[in-house]
Scaffold this motif. Structure first.
Motif, PDB file in Angstrom:
ATOM      1  N   ALA A  33       0.806  -1.215   0.000  1.00 17.12           N
ATOM      2  CA  ALA A  33       0.000   0.000   0.000  1.00 17.12           C
ATOM      3  C   ALA A  33       0.839   1.265   0.000  1.00 17.12           C
ATOM      4  N   PRO A  35       5.366   2.841   0.095  1.00 17.88           N
ATOM      5  CA  PRO A  35       6.767   2.545  -0.225  1.00 17.88           C
ATOM      6  C   PRO A  35       7.259   1.325   0.561  1.00 17.88           C
ATOM      7  N   ALA A 181     -10.737  -1.565   5.137  1.00 15.11           N
ATOM      8  CA  ALA A 181     -10.915  -0.963   3.800  1.00 15.11           C
ATOM      9  C   ALA A 181     -11.788  -1.854   2.921  1.00 15.11           C
TER      10      ALA A 181
ATOM     11  N   GLY B 100     -12.122  -1.142  -2.200  1.00 14.16           N
ATOM     12  CA  GLY B 100     -10.859  -0.467  -1.895  1.00 14.16           C
ATOM     13  C   GLY B 100     -11.091   0.844  -1.174  1.00 14.16           C
ATOM     14  N   GLY B 101     -10.375   1.031  -0.072  1.00  8.92           N
ATOM     15  CA  GLY B 101     -10.581   2.246   0.705  1.00  8.92           C
ATOM     16  C   GLY B 101      -9.297   2.950   1.068  1.00  8.92           C
ATOM     17  N   TRP B 102      -8.204   2.610   0.415  1.00 12.14           N
ATOM     18  CA  TRP B 102      -6.907   3.200   0.744  1.00 12.14           C
ATOM     19  C   TRP B 102      -6.385   4.073  -0.371  1.00 12.14           C
ATOM     20  N   GLU B 215       7.881   0.947  -7.425  1.00 13.45           N
ATOM     21  CA  GLU B 215       8.958   0.729  -6.463  1.00 13.45           C
ATOM     22  C   GLU B 215       9.997   1.857  -6.579  1.00 13.45           C
ATOM     23  N   ALA B 218       8.393   5.395  -5.558  1.00 14.00           N
ATOM     24  CA  ALA B 218       8.140   5.488  -4.108  1.00 14.00           C
ATOM     25  C   ALA B 218       9.462   5.639  -3.350  1.00 14.00           C
ATOM     26  N   ASN B 219      10.473   4.895  -3.779  1.00 19.14           N
ATOM     27  CA  ASN B 219      11.793   5.028  -3.136  1.00 19.14           C
ATOM     28  C   ASN B 219      12.378   6.425  -3.335  1.00 19.14           C
ATOM     29  N   PRO B 228       6.686   8.468   4.280  1.00 20.39           N
ATOM     30  CA  PRO B 228       6.135   7.258   3.641  1.00 20.39           C
ATOM     31  C   PRO B 228       4.635   7.088   3.897  1.00 20.39           C
ATOM     32  N   VAL B 231       2.568   8.557   1.136  1.00 20.96           N
ATOM     33  CA  VAL B 231       2.783   8.049  -0.219  1.00 20.96           C
ATOM     34  C   VAL B 231       1.961   6.773  -0.370  1.00 20.96           C
ATOM     35  N   ARG B 232       0.907   6.837  -1.152  1.00 21.48           N
ATOM     36  CA  ARG B 232       0.052   5.669  -1.332  1.00 21.48           C
ATOM     37  C   ARG B 232       0.357   5.037  -2.683  1.00 21.48           C
ATOM     38  N   THR B 233       0.437   3.723  -2.693  1.00 23.74           N
ATOM     39  CA  THR B 233       0.839   3.062  -3.933  1.00 23.74           C
ATOM     40  C   THR B 233      -0.173   2.013  -4.360  1.00 23.74           C
ATOM     41  N   ARG B 235       0.138  -1.145  -7.247  1.00 26.21           N
ATOM     42  CA  ARG B 235       1.051  -1.796  -8.189  1.00 26.21           C
ATOM     43  C   ARG B 235       0.315  -2.834  -9.004  1.00 26.21           C
TER      44      ARG B 235
END
Lengths: 198, 243
Positions: A33, A35, A181, B100-102, B215, B218-219, B228, B231-233, B235
Motif C-alpha cells: 500500500a 513505499p 478498507a 478499496g478504501g486506501w 517501487e 516510491a523510493n 512514507p 505516499v500511497r501506492t 502496483r
C-alpha cells in the motif's frame, strides 16, 4: 449461474487444484500500500504483547537462533493469483508463542510502515504460521516483506503481513488495514472470502 | 456486495492496446476516486474468470448511472483481451464493487495532491483528477510516464484538464518524445525535484503503475524526504524485480 458473456471462452487448463476464482502464476507479484520499508536486521525486533500487556521480544540474533523450518506451501492472493509450492524458511509461531502466557482469541499483526492485519490466534498455531526470513533459499527481499514476514498460507496472502514487527494479542477482534478498507475479516481462499460480507 | 449486470453503453479506443468501456449500471451505489471493481466473465459452459479494474470516472451524482473502466490489454491475458477486443456496445457485463478504501482521494481530504502514474497506472489517477475538478480546492499535479506520444491514455481529457489553473499535467516520455520535447528518460530524482510537490507542501502522493515503476518512484519520494505514510501506492503487473 450468472449471465453468459457472448464470445468469451476463457484460457483454462492450469490443471491445478486452485481455490475458486484464482489463476496460476509462476511470477511473484508485489502488492503493497506504500513505499517498501527498508529495515536493517540490526534494527529489527519482533514483539508479542499479550492481552495483559506483557511483552516478549526477539531481536534478529534471537530469532535466527531458534529452530527454523523449511516450509513448502501454495499461496493465494486476493487479487486472484495463486503460486504453487513456494519454499520458505522461518520460525514457527508455535515456537515463538510456546512460553507466552495468554488466553487471547485474537491477534493483530503489526508491521514496520504501519500495516496491520487481524487473525484468530488459533490460525497462527498448530503448524499453520511462521515468521519467514528466507524465500527460495535466499534472504527474503524487502519487496516481499524482508527481512521477515508473517507467513499464513492457508489464508489470503494479505494476512501474511510483510515487514512484521509484532503481534498484539486480544480477547476481542479488531480489524486491520485491508479489513477496515472493505476486505473480509477472515479471508479463507477456499470459501472466496474476499470482501466484507462474502 | 453482490454481482450485478451492467450494460456496455459505449466504448472508446484510447490507444492501440487500451480502451475505455462506458457501463450503464442502474443500481450503482457510487464510488470514491481510486476505487476498483471486479469484472466476471462466464463462458457458455459455465467456466468463469474474474479480474479487478480501476474505475476511470469520478462518481458524479446519484442521478447518473454510468461509470467508466479503462482496460489495457495484457498480452496472453485471459480477461483483458476480451474486454478490449470482443466486448461491444449493448453487451451485458457482470460487475461487483466498488472496492478499496486506501488508494482513494476524498474531496474532504486536506492538502495538495500529487499523482504519479506509469502507463495504464493513470486510470485511477484520472478518476481522482475528474473528482478533483468537481469538488477539489487544493492544487493537484499529475506526473505521467509513458513510452511515446501514442501511448498516452486520455489525451484530450488531459489537455482539457491541463488548461485549467488548478491542475498541472507533466508528461515524461521513456522511449520517444514528441517534437519540441527533447527529454526522453525515466522518472528520476531530478524530475521528482523539478516537477513533484515538495515534502513541505504537505501533499498526499498517489503512485500507480507497474511494480518496478512504483517501487522506483516510491523510493525516490522517500529519499527526497516525503513521509512514507503520505505516499500511497498501487502496483500491477506480473512481478517485482528481484524475487
Amino acid at each position: 449461474m450468472g449471465i453468459v458473456s457472448p464470445g468469451f471462452t476463457g484460457r483454462r487448463g492450469s490443471g491445478a487444484d486452485l481455490p475458486p476464482g484464482q489463476y496460476l502464476t509462476h511470477e511473484f507479484p508485489v502488492l503493497s500500500a506504500g513505499p517498501t520499508p527498508q529495515i536493517l536486521t540490526d534494527h529489527w525486533e519482533f514483539t508479542v504483547t499479550t492481552e495483559t500487556g506483557e511483552k516478549y521480544k526477539w531481536d534478529w540474533a534471537a530469532l535466527t537462533a531458534l529452530p527454523a523450518e523449511e516450509i513448502t506451501k501454495d499461496i493465494h492472493c486476493v487479487t486472484r493469483w495463486s503460486k504453487l509450492q513456494t519454499t520458505w524458511k522461518g520460525v514457527s509461531l508455535d515456537t515463538l508463542l510456546a512460553d507466552v502466557e495468554t488466553g487471547a482469541d485474537f491477534a493483530m499483526a503489526h508491521s514496520y510502515g504501519g500495516y496491520t492485519t487481524n487473525l484468530p490466534l488459533d490460525d497462527l498455531l498448530d503448524g499453520q504460521s511462521w515468521i519467514a526470513y528466507e524465500y527460495d533459499g535466499e534472504p527474503l527481499h524487502a519487496e516481499h516483506g524482508g527481512p521477515a514476514r508473517l507467513l499464513v498460507p492457508h489464508l489470503y496472502f494479505w494476512k501474511s503481513a510483510k515487514w512484521v514487527r509484532g503481534l498484539v494479542l486480544s480477547d476481542s477482534e479488531d480489524l486491520g488495514f485491508w479489513e477496515t478498507a472493505g476486505y473480509h475479516e477472515y479471508g479463507d481462499p477456499w470459501k472466496e472470502q474476499r470482501y466484507a460480507g462474502d | 456486495m453482490s454481482w450485478q449486470v451492467a450494460t456496455v453503453a459505449d466504448v472508446r479506443q484510447e490507444t492501440e492496446t487500451a480502451r475505455t468501456i462506458v457501463l450503464d449500471v442502474p443500481d450503482w451505489p457510487g464510488h470514491l476516486a481510486g476505487q476498483h471493481l471486479d469484472v466476471r466473465l462466464t463462458a457458455e459452459d459455465g467456466y468463469r474468470a474474474s479480474r479487478s479494474y480501476s474505475i476511470a470516472s469520478a462518481w458524479a451524482n446519484s442521478h447518473s448511472s454510468t461509470i467508466e473502466l479503462t482496460v489495457e490489454q495484457v498480452p496472453g491475458g485471459e480477461v483483458s483481451p476480451y474486454l478490449v477486443e470482443v466486448l461491444k456496445v449493448g453487451d451485458p457485463l457482470e460487475i461487483r464493487g466498488p472496492v478499496g478504501g486506501w488508494f482513494v482521494w476524498k474531496p474532504e481530504q486536506e492538502g495538495p495532491v500529487q499523482l504519479i502514474g506509469g502507463g495504464s497506472g493513470v486510470v485511477p489517477l484520472r478518476a481522482m483528477l475528474r473528482a478533483h475538478a468537481v469538488a477539489g480546492t487544493t492544487p493537484v499535479r499529475l506526473l505521467y510516464s509513458v513510452r511515446r506520444p501514442e501511448s498516452v491514455i486520455y489525451v484530450s481529457d488531459l489537455k482539457e484538464l491541463a488548461a485549467s489553473d488548478a491542475v498541472d499535467v507533466r508528461l515524461v516520455y521513456t522511449r520517444e518524445a514528441p517534437a519540441g520535447e527533447p527529454r526522453v528518460g525515466r522518472i528520476d530524482a531530478d524530475l521528482i525535484e523539478q516537477y513533484a510537490l515538495k515534502p513541505e507542501d504537505g501533499a498526499t502522493t498517489y503512485v500507480c503503475g507497474p511494480t518496478p515503476f512504483v517501487e522506483t518512484v516510491a523510493n525516490l519520494l522517500v529519499a527526497a524526504g516525503h513521509d512514507p505514510a503520505r505516499v500511497r501506492t498501487e502496483r500491477f503487473g506480473p512481478t517485482g524485480g528481484p524475487r
